[in-house]
Design an enzyme around this catalytic site. Structure first.
Site, short mmCIF file in Angstrom:
data_model
loop_
_atom_site.label_atom_id
_atom_site.label_comp_id
_atom_site.label_asym_id
_atom_site.label_seq_id
_atom_site.Cartn_x
_atom_site.Cartn_y
_atom_site.Cartn_z
N GLU A 68 0.81 -1.23 0.00
CA GLU A 68 0.00 0.00 0.00
C GLU A 68 0.84 1.27 0.00
OE1 GLU A 68 -3.99 -1.48 2.28
OE2 GLU A 68 -2.26 -1.06 3.54
C1 NGO Z 1 -3.93 -4.80 4.77
C2 NGO Z 1 -3.02 -3.65 5.09
C3 NGO Z 1 -2.82 -3.44 6.58
C4 NGO Z 1 -4.14 -3.52 7.32
C5 NGO Z 1 -4.82 -4.83 7.00
C6 NGO Z 1 -6.15 -4.96 7.70
C7 NGO Z 1 -1.80 -5.39 4.36
C8 NGO Z 1 -0.68 -6.24 3.92
N1 NGO Z 1 -1.79 -4.08 4.46
O1 NGO Z 1 -2.99 -5.89 4.72
O2 NGO Z 1 -2.21 -2.20 6.79
O3 NGO Z 1 -3.91 -3.44 8.69
O4 NGO Z 1 -5.01 -5.00 5.62
O5 NGO Z 1 -6.81 -6.15 7.44
#
Ligand code: NGO
Length: 535
Positions: free
Chosen positions: A340
């Protein structure tokens, strides 16, 4: 009703034994009640053993039972661990001795190469139970199997009536995958050393062998870094929703690593970058492209922060952090996040990963990153942790599969299967639902070996269940989200694909309920699982 339940159980264990390709199906338990004189059928264990041969008289632990160990520090330590499990509930003395004898025997140095580094063999009969392994990890995993073969009350911390029977027969058991992980996000909410140890003990019961700690994120930096002290003292001073946060001193962290390794888990530390870095950016103005530190963040948005890819100080920072963290890490892997990075341009992301991955190698560690790393150039030997969904685009899946074909190993953490922070149902009071609702059957019923289209089975190194903690605050919250899904993930990682069968599994899972009660683990009583009345 009791009759019906017993029949289901027996059928379950027959199915398991057949599916495992075992050499014989032993007599079904006869007489008594499951809670009384009838031992737990061999093989009613999670993860399902690779092969089970039932039959022969059971062994009974009595007040004269001893644990005989090889004359080695490791065997003695594992023997002592087992004695510590057995003593409070049996009330017996259970001495650990390196003198020969019958009873419980723990033997290292097996010549059976097929047992590998983590496998074991367990032989049980009237004279005793013998666990043999080539390596200490195998012996330890065999001890976990023995625990589960004893009545659930063995886990209690006060004297229980018994009897303490172990069914007769032989188990030979090795894991399908070398990576059977669990991730705990200690950034969104901080968990103390003791709370992490509690989780480690729960993981060990199911032969999980990696503990991935998500040590930094927008909401908190949780590990002391001597060369950048404000990361922990300021960047770690809050958490989601506000509140005090916290961080591990280096000694705290070493204690987690030591404890994990005593349970044969390798700690995989993660510093997430270049995104998910607000806590670091808030701690040092210099790390920001505009030289202005943002405020600490206590919300739950993602994707708004980025390290400054074109500033040299960024790489001084990364080098220092990785150097200090690598020095605390006896394990092979260091996780650099990479998910992200919505506030980092693609070119910057690639540039950043090209500079950072060699730093991990320079300090003797191997890179693991979230699967977005495959959008850059994964270093040789790197692992990518896939956290997509069924509905993830074919294009994104193919990017990961192509990297796998080119040699990048995969750890599978599909979010709509094994994210332990996903709600079970709409009514689940904790957790998130962005990936969907994940009931127990859904989390168990898939095959890591064939999951990602186009990725060779040999690229899959294992599975890992992440527990993100935006909504998870206490150990009781961890228990509720991890149980009963975590044992299913452990089974996907350990057991041969041939044993995979929801109908048999759910019966074995139900049998774990009383054990969790005895251990004080408050679990979700999924209606999909035929829990026993006592459980
Ligand atoms: C995503 C995000 C995290 C969140 C999570 C919540 C990943 C790899 N990045 O997973 O920052 O906490 O979802 O389910």
């Amino acid at each position: 009703m009791r009759q019906h339940r017993r029949t289901t159980r027996i059928l379950g264990s027959l199915l398991l034994v057949t599916a495992a390709g075992a050499f014989a199906v032993g007599a079904a338990p006869a007489g008594g009640t499951p809670e009384g004189d009838t031992p737990t059928p061999l093989g009613r264990v999670i993860p399902a053993p690779a092969s089970v041969k039932t039959g022969g008289a059971p062994y009974r632990i009595t007040d004269s039972t001893r644990i005989h160990v090889d004359d080695s520090r490791e065997a003695r330590r594992i023997g002592t661990y087992l004695a510590d499990v057995l003593r409070p509930s049996t009330g017996y003395r259970i001495p650990v001795t390196d003198r020969q004898g019958t009873g419980i025997r723990l033997k290292l140095g097996s010549k059976d190469a097929s047992l590998g580094d983590e496998g074991y063999r367990l032989d049980s009969g009237r004279q005793g139970v013998t666990i043999t392994a080539r390596k200490p990890a195998g012996l330890f995993h065999g001890v976990q199997t023995l625990r589960q073969l004893l009545p659930a009350a063995v886990e209690k911390d006060s004297v229980q009536p018994g009897p303490w029977l172990v069914a007769g027969g032989t188990i030979k058991d090795t894991p399908r995958y070398g990576w059977r992980g669990a991730m705990l996000d200690v950034s969104r909410h901080f968990f103390t050393v003791d709370q992490v140890k509690r989780y480690i003990d729960q993981l060990a019961l199911y032969k999980v062998n990696k503990l991935h700690l998500h040590l930094s994120d927008d909401q908190g930096w949780r590990i002391a870094i001597d060369s950048w002290p404000r990361l922990a003292t300021y960047g770690g001073s809050t958490q989601v929703g506000g509140g005090p946060g916290g961080h591990y001193t280096k000694d705290d962290y070493k204690e987690i690593v030591r404890y994990a390794s005593s349970r044969f888990l390798e700690v995989v530390p993660e510093i997430d970058m270049p995104g998910h870095t607000n806590a670091a950016l808030a701690s040092y103005a210099d790390l920001n492209c505009d030289g202005v530190a943002p405020p600490l963040y206590t919300g739950t948005e993602v994707g708004f922060s980025s390290l400054c890819v074109n500033k040299d100080v960024t790489y001084d920072f990364v080098d220092d952090v990785i150097r200090e963290l690598a020095a605390l890490t006896p394990g092979r892997y260091l996780h650099i996040g990479g998910d992200e990075a919505h506030s980092t341009s693609h070119d910057d992301y690639v540039k950043f990963m090209d500079r950072v991955q060699p730093v991990v190698a320079k300090y003797g560690k191997t890179v693991i990153g979230w699967h977005q790393l495959t959008g850059a150039t994964p270093a040789k030997g790197a692992l990518a942790q896939y956290w997509g969904l069924d509905r993830t685009s074919a294009e994104e899946k193919e990017r990961v599969a192509a990297a796998a074909r080119a040699g990048t190993g995969l750890i599978l953490s599909p979010a709509d299967r094994i994210y332990l922070d996903m709600k079970y149902t709409e009514d689940t009071p904790l957790g998130l639902a962005w990936a969907g609702l994940v009931e127990v059957k859904r989390s168990y019923d898939w095959d890591p070996g064939t999951y990602l289209p186009g990725a060779p089975g040999s690229a899959v190194k294992g599975v890992e269940a992440p527990l993100w903690t935006e909504t998870i605050v206490t150990p009781a919250n961890i228990d509720f989200m991890a149980f009963p899904r975590l044992p299913g993930v452990a089974e996907l990682g350990w057991s041969p694909a041939a044993t995979h069968d929801w109908d048999a599994y759910k019966v074995r899972l139900a049998a774990q309920g009383p054990r969790w009660d005895a251990l004080g683990i408050g679990y979700y009583r999924s209606p999909q699982v035929p829990w026993t009345a006592a459980g």
